[in-house]
Design a protein around this motif. Structure first.
Motif, PDB file in Angstrom:
ATOM      1  N   ASP A   1      -9.335  -7.013   3.660  1.00 41.48           N
ATOM      2  CA  ASP A   1      -8.818  -7.293   2.315  1.00 41.48           C
ATOM      3  C   ASP A   1      -8.338  -6.019   1.633  1.00 41.48           C
ATOM      4  OD1 ASP A   1      -9.514  -9.890   2.781  1.00 41.48           O
ATOM      5  OD2 ASP A   1     -11.384  -9.820   1.620  1.00 41.48           O
ATOM      6  N   ARG A   2      -9.115  -4.939   1.804  1.00 42.73           N
ATOM      7  CA  ARG A   2      -8.717  -3.677   1.195  1.00 42.73           C
ATOM      8  C   ARG A   2      -7.423  -3.163   1.794  1.00 42.73           C
ATOM      9  NH1 ARG A   2     -13.166  -1.618   1.861  1.00 42.73           N
ATOM     10  NH2 ARG A   2     -12.810  -0.465   3.793  1.00 42.73           N
ATOM     11  N   GLU A   3      -7.296  -3.285   3.137  1.00 40.37           N
ATOM     12  CA  GLU A   3      -6.075  -2.838   3.806  1.00 40.37           C
ATOM     13  C   GLU A   3      -4.875  -3.668   3.353  1.00 40.37           C
ATOM     14  OE1 GLU A   3      -3.663  -0.544   6.092  1.00 40.37           O
ATOM     15  OE2 GLU A   3      -5.795  -0.241   5.709  1.00 40.37           O
ATOM     16  N   ALA A   4      -5.084  -4.985   3.187  1.00 40.42           N
ATOM     17  CA  ALA A   4      -3.988  -5.851   2.738  1.00 40.42           C
ATOM     18  C   ALA A   4      -3.565  -5.485   1.321  1.00 40.42           C
ATOM     19  CB  ALA A   4      -4.438  -7.311   2.808  1.00 40.42           C
ATOM     20  N   ALA A   5      -4.577  -5.232   0.461  1.00 38.89           N
ATOM     21  CA  ALA A   5      -4.255  -4.856  -0.919  1.00 38.89           C
ATOM     22  C   ALA A   5      -3.506  -3.524  -0.964  1.00 38.89           C
ATOM     23  CB  ALA A   5      -5.540  -4.779  -1.742  1.00 38.89           C
ATOM     24  N   GLU A   6      -3.966  -2.558  -0.145  1.00 43.74           N
ATOM     25  CA  GLU A   6      -3.285  -1.259  -0.120  1.00 43.74           C
ATOM     26  C   GLU A   6      -1.863  -1.388   0.419  1.00 43.74           C
ATOM     27  OE1 GLU A   6      -5.802   1.178   2.220  1.00 43.74           O
ATOM     28  OE2 GLU A   6      -7.337   1.435   0.646  1.00 43.74           O
ATOM     29  N   ASP A   7      -1.712  -2.245   1.444  1.00 40.11           N
ATOM     30  CA  ASP A   7      -0.373  -2.448   2.008  1.00 40.11           C
ATOM     31  C   ASP A   7       0.563  -3.097   0.983  1.00 40.11           C
ATOM     32  OD1 ASP A   7       1.434  -2.383   4.334  1.00 40.11           O
ATOM     33  OD2 ASP A   7       1.360  -4.579   4.128  1.00 40.11           O
ATOM     34  N   ALA A   8       0.025  -4.081   0.249  1.00 43.52           N
ATOM     35  CA  ALA A   8       0.847  -4.715  -0.789  1.00 43.52           C
ATOM     36  C   ALA A   8       1.235  -3.713  -1.864  1.00 43.52           C
ATOM     37  CB  ALA A   8       0.072  -5.885  -1.406  1.00 43.52           C
ATOM     38  N   LEU A   9       0.287  -2.838  -2.221  1.00 48.89           N
ATOM     39  CA  LEU A   9       0.588  -1.825  -3.236  1.00 48.89           C
ATOM     40  C   LEU A   9       1.629  -0.829  -2.726  1.00 48.89           C
ATOM     41  CD1 LEU A   9      -0.133  -0.708  -6.013  1.00 48.89           C
ATOM     42  CD2 LEU A   9      -1.946   0.627  -4.951  1.00 48.89           C
ATOM     43  N   ARG A  10       1.507  -0.451  -1.432  1.00 48.44           N
ATOM     44  CA  ARG A  10       2.491   0.481  -0.863  1.00 48.44           C
ATOM     45  C   ARG A  10       3.892  -0.144  -0.873  1.00 48.44           C
ATOM     46  NH1 ARG A  10      -1.812   1.847   2.727  1.00 48.44           N
ATOM     47  NH2 ARG A  10      -1.143   0.229   4.198  1.00 48.44           N
ATOM     48  N   GLN A  11       3.962  -1.421  -0.504  1.00 44.05           N
ATOM     49  CA  GLN A  11       5.266  -2.098  -0.508  1.00 44.05           C
ATOM     50  C   GLN A  11       5.841  -2.187  -1.923  1.00 44.05           C
ATOM     51  OE1 GLN A  11       4.851  -5.878   1.419  1.00 44.05           O
ATOM     52  NE2 GLN A  11       4.190  -4.993   3.383  1.00 44.05           N
ATOM     53  N   LYS A  12       4.945  -2.449  -2.905  1.00 41.31           N
ATOM     54  CA  LYS A  12       5.411  -2.531  -4.286  1.00 41.31           C
ATOM     55  C   LYS A  12       5.940  -1.183  -4.759  1.00 41.31           C
ATOM     56  CE  LYS A  12       3.786  -3.678  -8.920  1.00 41.31           C
ATOM     57  NZ  LYS A  12       2.620  -4.099  -9.738  1.00 41.31           N
ATOM     58  N   ARG A  13       5.207  -0.106  -4.446  1.00 44.08           N
ATOM     59  CA  ARG A  13       5.658   1.231  -4.869  1.00 44.08           C
ATOM     60  C   ARG A  13       6.959   1.617  -4.160  1.00 44.08           C
ATOM     61  NH1 ARG A  13       2.968   0.196  -8.342  1.00 44.08           N
ATOM     62  NH2 ARG A  13       0.996   1.132  -9.030  1.00 44.08           N
ATOM     63  N   ALA A  14       7.090   1.238  -2.869  1.00 46.23           N
ATOM     64  CA  ALA A  14       8.328   1.536  -2.139  1.00 46.23           C
ATOM     65  C   ALA A  14       9.516   0.812  -2.778  1.00 46.23           C
ATOM     66  CB  ALA A  14       8.177   1.131  -0.676  1.00 46.23           C
ATOM     67  N   ALA A  15       9.296  -0.453  -3.163  1.00 46.69           N
ATOM     68  CA  ALA A  15      10.374  -1.202  -3.820  1.00 46.69           C
ATOM     69  C   ALA A  15      10.748  -0.569  -5.149  1.00 46.69           C
ATOM     70  CB  ALA A  15       9.935  -2.652  -4.021  1.00 46.69           C
ATOM     71  N   GLU A  16       9.737  -0.098  -5.895  1.00 50.10           N
ATOM     72  CA  GLU A  16      10.027   0.552  -7.179  1.00 50.10           C
ATOM     73  C   GLU A  16      10.803   1.848  -6.978  1.00 50.10           C
ATOM     74  OE1 GLU A  16       6.222   1.078  -8.907  1.00 50.10           O
ATOM     75  OE2 GLU A  16       6.021  -1.030  -9.573  1.00 50.10           O
ATOM     76  N   ARG A  17      10.404   2.615  -5.944  1.00 49.23           N
ATOM     77  CA  ARG A  17      11.133   3.863  -5.683  1.00 49.23           C
ATOM     78  C   ARG A  17      12.597   3.575  -5.297  1.00 49.23           C
ATOM     79  NH1 ARG A  17       6.159   5.317  -3.311  1.00 49.23           N
ATOM     80  NH2 ARG A  17       6.909   4.724  -1.237  1.00 49.23           N
ATOM     81  N   GLU A  18      12.811   2.580  -4.476  1.00 51.35           N
ATOM     82  CA  GLU A  18      14.178   2.216  -4.093  1.00 51.35           C
ATOM     83  C   GLU A  18      14.991   1.792  -5.307  1.00 51.35           C
ATOM     84  OE1 GLU A  18      13.859  -0.800  -1.164  1.00 51.35           O
ATOM     85  OE2 GLU A  18      13.056   0.526   0.405  1.00 51.35           O
ATOM     86  N   ALA A  19      14.374   1.046  -6.211  1.00 52.32           N
ATOM     87  CA  ALA A  19      15.079   0.612  -7.417  1.00 52.32           C
ATOM     88  C   ALA A  19      15.454   1.798  -8.289  1.00 52.32           C
ATOM     89  CB  ALA A  19      14.231  -0.377  -8.201  1.00 52.32           C
ATOM     90  N   HIS A  20      14.500   2.742  -8.451  1.00 51.02           N
ATOM     91  CA  HIS A  20      14.786   3.942  -9.262  1.00 51.02           C
ATOM     92  C   HIS A  20      15.886   4.791  -8.624  1.00 51.02           C
ATOM     93  CE1 HIS A  20      11.783   3.123 -12.146  1.00 51.02           C
ATOM     94  NE2 HIS A  20      10.736   3.325 -11.338  1.00 51.02           N
ATOM     95  N   ALA A  21      15.828   4.910  -7.285  1.00 46.79           N
ATOM     96  CA  ALA A  21      16.861   5.692  -6.590  1.00 46.79           C
ATOM     97  C   ALA A  21      18.225   5.053  -6.772  1.00 46.79           C
ATOM     98  CB  ALA A  21      16.506   5.803  -5.111  1.00 46.79           C
ATOM     99  N   ALA A  22      18.271   3.733  -6.706  1.00 44.75           N
ATOM    100  CA  ALA A  22      19.557   3.044  -6.893  1.00 44.75           C
ATOM    101  C   ALA A  22      20.088   3.256  -8.304  1.00 44.75           C
ATOM    102  CB  ALA A  22      19.382   1.556  -6.605  1.00 44.75           C
ATOM    103  N   GLN A  23      19.206   3.225  -9.281  1.00 43.52           N
ATOM    104  CA  GLN A  23      19.622   3.442 -10.669  1.00 43.52           C
ATOM    105  C   GLN A  23      20.152   4.852 -10.874  1.00 43.52           C
ATOM    106  OE1 GLN A  23      16.312   2.477 -13.123  1.00 43.52           O
ATOM    107  NE2 GLN A  23      16.565   0.238 -12.911  1.00 43.52           N
ATOM    108  N   ARG A  24      19.440   5.827 -10.274  1.00 42.37           N
ATOM    109  CA  ARG A  24      19.907   7.202 -10.425  1.00 42.37           C
ATOM    110  C   ARG A  24      21.271   7.401  -9.746  1.00 42.37           C
ATOM    111  NH1 ARG A  24      14.412   8.414  -9.622  1.00 42.37           N
ATOM    112  NH2 ARG A  24      14.777   8.753  -7.394  1.00 42.37           N
TER     113      ARG A  24
END
Length: 528
Positions: free
Chosen positions: A467-490
């Motif tokens: 469960d902890r690994e799944a939660a961490e993986d979901a958080l990593r994917q969320k942060r990666a998506a946010e970084r991609e969105a910010h990069a696209a905006q910049r």
């Protein structure tokens, strides 16, 4: 040269704590020595006895405990008044038995109304004792603390699971607390630390170490109380330097021996005196362990214990102390009829008599042999000989050999003894085999349970890790998506924010900005 006592020096003492307010307030604690060791320190305040009452009529009290209060048990206010006016109670403990969720389950409002009635009937300090149900006690004590804020109550038991709610109510409305823990020194200290961290003043806390009745329960409680006193006095632990209270009556009078009638247990003697003495003995034992407040029930037990406290503190004698005053009819127990028949046989005497019994037949046989020749001259003529039947002479001429008979009896006894011994050995062997089998089954069961527990823990750990690994993986994917969105905006310059470009009202040169920064730094950093 005079004898001098060895005096122990103590690193700490017990805090004096007041119960109640006003002229009838009582102070307990304040000791600078072990219980009644007044040659080493001081006990400025005698231990106190609180008489208990219930907020409902008790259903399972033995007749001896119910008799003094049978006319008032249905009215807690009248009950409390009788304890004060007739029996001289200095403290009253109201046991809120009706609030038990497994029983009547009275509401907090009903319990608060009962407390108000008792407060209106007596002017001595009042202690409120719950049912040790965490959720219900918290709800009840909060209601009582708010409704009775004009007086100082002492409420408990308060444990680590409900200390926040009850502690906050006690602090807010000026009440004292009884911190309770299950016969453990470390847990008792932990509850006090939690209350202190919450902000509860330690001069309004009394320790309840959990009380046991007579038997090994008392030994456990006694040992823990000794260790509490040692930690407070010898080690100077300020988290345990509070007075101790023992809810004694509730434990003593509910045990089987205090309830058994004379028909059920005639060898235990008079049931009324038995229960009174059980409570008195338990009270004296807890006094020696360091109790400052004893919750007791029967007036005669209280009278005996008060006399003991006075003599232990002030000196004197108990020779003139009146015996227990009975309220119930006397009982007549025929102990002689109950006693087993005495076995007066002495084994050594039996062994001495056995050879004498063997020698007696031999001595009797010798005169009989000497008497045979004397019978020949007295023989009758032939006619008389014929008239004498031959079979009749056979029994007289051939008596049983006493030595052979004794030998046969000895052999029979030896055989019986051997049979009994063989049977006993067989029974012992069967019992040992049964015990060994039961022990093996218990060990196998314990091993299986331990293995199952270990397996369950491992599965739980694996699931938690997954469960902890799944939660961490979901958080990593969320942060990666946010970084991609910010990069696209910049990259497109579309940040979605409008930055104001209004010039400053006063334009400063570069040197002025540097000086202003230096002045700010010097103001922030003190110079020594």
């Amino acid at each position: 040269m005079s004898f001098e006592f060895y005096k122990e020096s103590y690193a700490g003492g017990i805090k004096p704590i007041s119960i109640g307010k006003g002229d009838k307030a009582i102070t307990v604690g304040g000791e600078t020595c072990y219980p009644f060791y007044q040659f080493e320190g001081e006990m400025p305040h005698k231990p106190k006895i609180a008489m208990e009452i219930w907020d409902m009529a008790p259903e399972e009290w033995p007749a001896a405990a119910l008799e003094p209060f049978k006319d008032v048990v249905s009215d807690p206010a009248a009950w409390a008044k009788k304890c004060v006016d007739e029996f001289g109670a200095e403290l009253i403990v109201l046991q809120l038995k009706s609030t038990d969720p497994n029983g009547t389950d009275a509401s907090p409002a009903d319990a608060s109304a009962t407390v108000k009635k008792v407060l209106g009937a007596v002017d001595v300090p009042l202690i409120i004792w719950g049912v040790a149900n965490h959720e219900k006690d918290e709800a009840v004590f909060k209601q009582i603390a708010e409704d009775c804020q004009d007086v100082q109550l002492t409420i408990g038991p308060v444990e680590d699971t409900n200390h926040k709610g009850i502690g906050a109510a006690a602090m807010g409305y000026g009440h004292a607390i009884i911190s309770s823990s299950p016969i453990d020194v470390n847990l008792a200290k932990q509850v006090n630390i939690l209350l202190e961290n919450l902000g509860m003043p330690m001069d309004r806390v009394i320790i309840d170490p959990t009380t046991g009745g007579l038997g090994y329960g008392l030994e456990y409680s006694y040992s823990v109380m000794e260790r509490l006193r040692m930690a407070a006095m010898a080690q100077g632990d300020d988290k345990l330097q509070m007075p101790i209270i023992n809810n004694l009556a509730n434990e003593v009078w509910k045990c089987k021996e205090a309830k058994q009638t004379v028909e059920e247990a005639p060898t235990l003697g008079d049931p009324e005196r038995r229960g009174i003495m059980m409570e008195a003995v338990g009270a004296v034992t807890y006094l020696m362990a360091g109790s400052d407040v004893l919750i007791m029930r029967h007036p005669e037990s209280i009278r005996l214990v008060k006399a003991y406290i006075d003599v232990a503190m002030d000196g004197g004698s108990l020779e003139d102390l009146a015996p227990i005053a009975k309220r119930l009819d006397g009982v007549d127990i025929d102990m002689a009829a109950l006693a087993p028949e005495p076995d007066l046989t002495i084994e050594e005497e039996e062994k001495k008599e056995a050879p004498a019994a063997k020698a007696a037949p031999k001595a009797a046989a010798k005169p009989a042999a000497e008497a045979k020749p004397a019978a020949k001259p007295a023989a009758a003529p032939a006619v008389e000989k014929k008239a004498e039947p031959a079979p009749a002479a056979a029994p007289a001429a051939a008596p049983a050999d006493p030595e052979a008979e004794a030998k046969a009896k000895a052999e029979a006894a030896a055989k019986a003894e051997a049979d009994a011994k063989a049977k006993a050995e067989a029974d012992a062997k069967a019992k040992a085999e049964a015990e060994a089998k039961a022990k093996a089954d218990a060990e196998a069961k314990a091993k299986a349970e331990a293995e199952a527990k270990v397996k369950a823990e491992k599965e739980a750990e694996a699931q938690a890790a997954a469960d902890r690994e799944a939660a961490e993986d979901a958080l990593r994917q969320k942060r990666a998506a946010e970084r991609e969105a910010h990069a696209a905006q910049r990259a497109t310059g579309e940040t979605g924010k409008v930055i104001a470009m209004t010039p400053a009202a006063v334009q400063k040169s570069e040197s002025e900005k540097i000086l202003e920064k230096l002045n700010w730094v010097h103001r922030r950093v003190p110079l020594y």
